[in-house]
Design a protein around this motif. Structure first.
Motif, PDB file in Angstrom:
ATOM      1  N   LEU A 103      38.983  33.507  36.053  1.00 55.02           N
ATOM      2  CA  LEU A 103      38.743  32.374  35.162  1.00 55.02           C
ATOM      3  C   LEU A 103      37.296  31.911  35.227  1.00 55.02           C
ATOM      4  O   LEU A 103      36.749  31.401  34.245  1.00 55.02           O
ATOM      5  N   ASP A 104      36.664  32.087  36.386  1.00 54.96           N
ATOM      6  CA  ASP A 104      35.249  31.740  36.530  1.00 54.96           C
ATOM      7  C   ASP A 104      34.323  32.829  35.994  1.00 54.96           C
ATOM      8  O   ASP A 104      33.092  32.712  36.092  1.00 54.96           O
ATOM      9  N   GLY A 105      34.892  33.901  35.467  1.00 50.32           N
ATOM     10  CA  GLY A 105      34.083  34.959  34.876  1.00 50.32           C
ATOM     11  C   GLY A 105      33.699  36.069  35.819  1.00 50.32           C
ATOM     12  O   GLY A 105      32.970  36.984  35.436  1.00 50.32           O
ATOM     13  N   ASP A 106      34.203  36.030  37.048  1.00 52.07           N
ATOM     14  CA  ASP A 106      33.853  37.043  38.036  1.00 52.07           C
ATOM     15  C   ASP A 106      34.954  38.111  38.077  1.00 52.07           C
ATOM     16  O   ASP A 106      35.827  38.104  38.951  1.00 52.07           O
ATOM     17  N   LEU A 107      34.919  39.047  37.143  1.00 53.88           N
ATOM     18  CA  LEU A 107      35.948  40.084  37.080  1.00 53.88           C
ATOM     19  C   LEU A 107      35.868  41.022  38.272  1.00 53.88           C
ATOM     20  O   LEU A 107      36.888  41.551  38.735  1.00 53.88           O
ATOM     21  N   HIS A 108      34.667  41.248  38.777  1.00 51.39           N
ATOM     22  CA  HIS A 108      34.536  42.142  39.941  1.00 51.39           C
ATOM     23  C   HIS A 108      35.107  41.477  41.198  1.00 51.39           C
ATOM     24  O   HIS A 108      35.780  42.138  42.003  1.00 51.39           O
ATOM     25  N   GLY A 109      34.861  40.188  41.346  1.00 52.37           N
ATOM     26  CA  GLY A 109      35.456  39.479  42.475  1.00 52.37           C
ATOM     27  C   GLY A 109      36.968  39.460  42.391  1.00 52.37           C
ATOM     28  O   GLY A 109      37.660  39.664  43.389  1.00 52.37           O
ATOM     29  N   ALA A 110      37.489  39.230  41.183  1.00 52.29           N
ATOM     30  CA  ALA A 110      38.938  39.264  40.996  1.00 52.29           C
ATOM     31  C   ALA A 110      39.487  40.638  41.340  1.00 52.29           C
ATOM     32  O   ALA A 110      40.544  40.762  41.969  1.00 52.29           O
ATOM     33  N   GLY A 111      38.765  41.669  40.956  1.00 49.39           N
ATOM     34  CA  GLY A 111      39.210  43.034  41.242  1.00 49.39           C
ATOM     35  C   GLY A 111      39.285  43.311  42.722  1.00 49.39           C
ATOM     36  O   GLY A 111      40.213  43.986  43.194  1.00 49.39           O
ATOM     37  N   ARG A 112      38.325  42.803  43.476  1.00 49.47           N
ATOM     38  CA  ARG A 112      38.338  43.038  44.928  1.00 49.47           C
ATOM     39  C   ARG A 112      39.532  42.346  45.592  1.00 49.47           C
ATOM     40  O   ARG A 112      40.174  42.918  46.477  1.00 49.47           O
ATOM     41  N   VAL A 113      39.823  41.129  45.158  1.00 49.14           N
ATOM     42  CA  VAL A 113      40.984  40.436  45.716  1.00 49.14           C
ATOM     43  C   VAL A 113      42.262  41.177  45.347  1.00 49.14           C
ATOM     44  O   VAL A 113      43.156  41.363  46.182  1.00 49.14           O
ATOM     45  N   LEU A 114      42.350  41.622  44.097  1.00 48.27           N
ATOM     46  CA  LEU A 114      43.536  42.352  43.667  1.00 48.27           C
ATOM     47  C   LEU A 114      43.664  43.687  44.391  1.00 48.27           C
ATOM     48  O   LEU A 114      44.783  44.158  44.645  1.00 48.27           O
ATOM     49  N   ASP A 115      42.540  44.309  44.740  1.00 47.16           N
ATOM     50  CA  ASP A 115      42.594  45.527  45.561  1.00 47.16           C
ATOM     51  C   ASP A 115      43.343  45.250  46.865  1.00 47.16           C
ATOM     52  O   ASP A 115      44.254  45.991  47.254  1.00 47.16           O
ATOM     53  N   ASP A 116      42.939  44.182  47.544  1.00 44.28           N
ATOM     54  CA  ASP A 116      43.573  43.839  48.818  1.00 44.28           C
ATOM     55  C   ASP A 116      45.036  43.460  48.619  1.00 44.28           C
ATOM     56  O   ASP A 116      45.904  43.811  49.435  1.00 44.28           O
TER      57      ASP A 116
END
Length: 467
Positions: A103-116
């Motif tokens: 939601l904050d626009g950080d798709l890469h950060g979201a992806g890393r959390v979803l990886d874990d």
């Protein structure tokens, strides 16, 4: 505490809310519009449901609609302000972090959390779906494949959600070039759920990438009841059908599909559908087919949206519509707006790099192409051709930009560049009538009439299904 069908605990989620949540998740995996209704019902029954709030947050960003994302960000922020995260499970806290980053626009950060999250909870279907769509929107083909591949071993084949996951895996396999394996996985998914439109979509991609246009048409015809109406992928699947018809040289059929299913007076101005319309008309534009009336209506639809900087992939297709309709001033206004945004936006926003590194150069190249400044268009696109995936989409979608580079090289008389580009394309996709038609034009420029005739003959044979 309530648990979902896969045994995950659901904080502050009663039986009624859980039932709606499970319905919503089914609708999401099968791309049914009822997902919004069931997601809202889940929150109405349990406003404090962590996973209900997370689902609503993901729904706000998956469509790449700026206004939906803004509304979801506001609602999710209100929820998080009054929520004690210590009451949530570890899995839920990871979802909260992923949704907040997105939601904050950080798709890469979201992806890393979803990886874990996917590693720790491989049977969390929502996390897998959200991650898969994030990978698609960022053009991360390896993750698109391996995120699902890494989880499938934890699923039983008789689980209702195994089929949709297999369909996601098929798309990841296709985007990484494993076309036969992708087709196999997609057909296996459809054997479980014939109405699984994402699996239909994945198999359709494999036929496109291998030049099996007649097979693709037959495949979609045989399953038209499942995909041709009432799903979030209806327009996009019609777009794939139109691509098959285009490669076969059936422009009349392409336009029939366009007018009936892709863009017409009743079409909603939805970004993901408008970009399909723009990408299809742009392919016609590249081969000199003037569709001025259709371009004008499409440009009106894009302009009515009044989009800000949100997703560079959408911006590029808006510019296609403006250039195709002759509204170069509007295209240039969009570029100036995005330049200003890039100068001010936080670098942590994924769309910042997407816009600065890919979106703006491609938009400028499209404008140059519209001005018949073909050498400039080629110069702008050439450094990007191996990085285009970083602003999202599929190989099939991004091919509109790759073809623009080919056409720019040909029209600029850059024969050495055109030769290299076409050699690359033909080696990778030997069955593609467009490639051979372009090769024929190159041979004509080089004064090699016999080779030009051979290339034209091969293009015609492939269009007719003989090559």
């Amino acid at each position: 505490m309530t648990t979902d069908r896969h045994g995950h605990r659901m904080t502050d989620t009663g039986a009624e809310a859980l039932e709606h949540y499970e319905h919503a998740l089914d609708d999401l995996l099968f791309f049914r519009p009822d997902v919004a209704r069931h997601a809202q019902a889940a929150l109405a029954a349990a406003p404090g449901s962590v996973m209900g709030q997370v689902l609503a947050a993901y729904l706000g960003v998956l469509g790449t609609e700026e206004k939906d994302a803004a509304a979801a960000r506001k609602a999710f922020g209100r929820f998080r302000t009054g929520f004690d995260e210590a009451a949530a499970t570890r899995r839920e806290r990871m979802h909260l972090a992923a949704a907040t980053a997105w939601l904050d626009g950080d798709l890469h950060g979201a992806g890393r959390v979803l990886d874990d999250l996917n590693i720790a909870y491989p049977r969390d279907a929502l996390a897998l779906f959200a991650g898969h769509q994030r990978d698609f929107l960022t053009g991360d083909a390896a993750r698109l494949r391996d995120r699902i591949g890494g989880a499938l071993g934890a699923w039983n084949r008789d689980d209702r959600h195994h089929g949709p996951l297999l369909g996601m895996y098929a798309f990841g396999l296709e985007e990484t070039g494993h076309y036969e394996r992708a087709e196999e996985a997609g057909l296996a998914a459809l054997a479980q759920h014939p109405h699984d439109v994402w699996s239909i979509h994945g198999v359709a991609h494999t036929y496109e990438m291998r030049g099996r246009f007649a097979d693709g048409i037959r495949f979609l015809d045989d399953r038209s009841r499942e995909w041709s109406a009432g799903t979030f992928l209806t327009v996009h699947t019609w777009w794939h059908y139109a691509l098959y018809a285009l490669e076969r040289g059936d422009t009349a059929r392409v336009l029939e599909i366009y007018d009936a299913a892709i863009h017409h007076e009743s079409s909603a101005p939805v970004a993901m559908e408008l970009l399909d319309a723009a990408a299809l008309l742009w392919r016609l534009h590249l081969v000199g087919d003037d569709q001025s009336a259709r371009w004008a209506r499409l440009a009106d639809a894009w302009e009515s949206r009044q989009d800000g900087a949100h997703y560079a992939f959408n911006d590029v297709h808006a510019v296609m519509a403006y250039v195709g309709s002759g509204r170069l001033a509007q295209a240039e206004r969009l570029v100036r707006d995005r330049q200003s945004w890039v100068a001010e936006a936080a670098p942590g926003v994924t769309n910042h790099a997407m816009t600065a590194d890919i979106g703006l150069p491609v938009c400028r190249a499209l404008i140059a192409f519209g001005r018949q400044e073909y050498a400039r268009a080629a110069d702008l696109l050439l450094p990007l051709r191996h990085r285009l995936h970083t602003f999202g989409g599929s190989h099939a979608q991004r091919d509109a930009v790759q073809r623009t580079l080919v056409e720019s090289a040909l029209r600029a008389g850059r024969t050495e560049l055109a030769r290299t580009l076409l050699s690359e394309r033909i080696q990778l996709r030997p069955v593609c009538p467009y490639n051979w038609s372009a090769q024929a034009r190159l041979e004509e420029q080089l004064g090699r009439a016999d080779r030009a005739a051979d290339a034209r003959e091969r293009a015609a044979a492939q269009a007719a299904g003989r090559g």
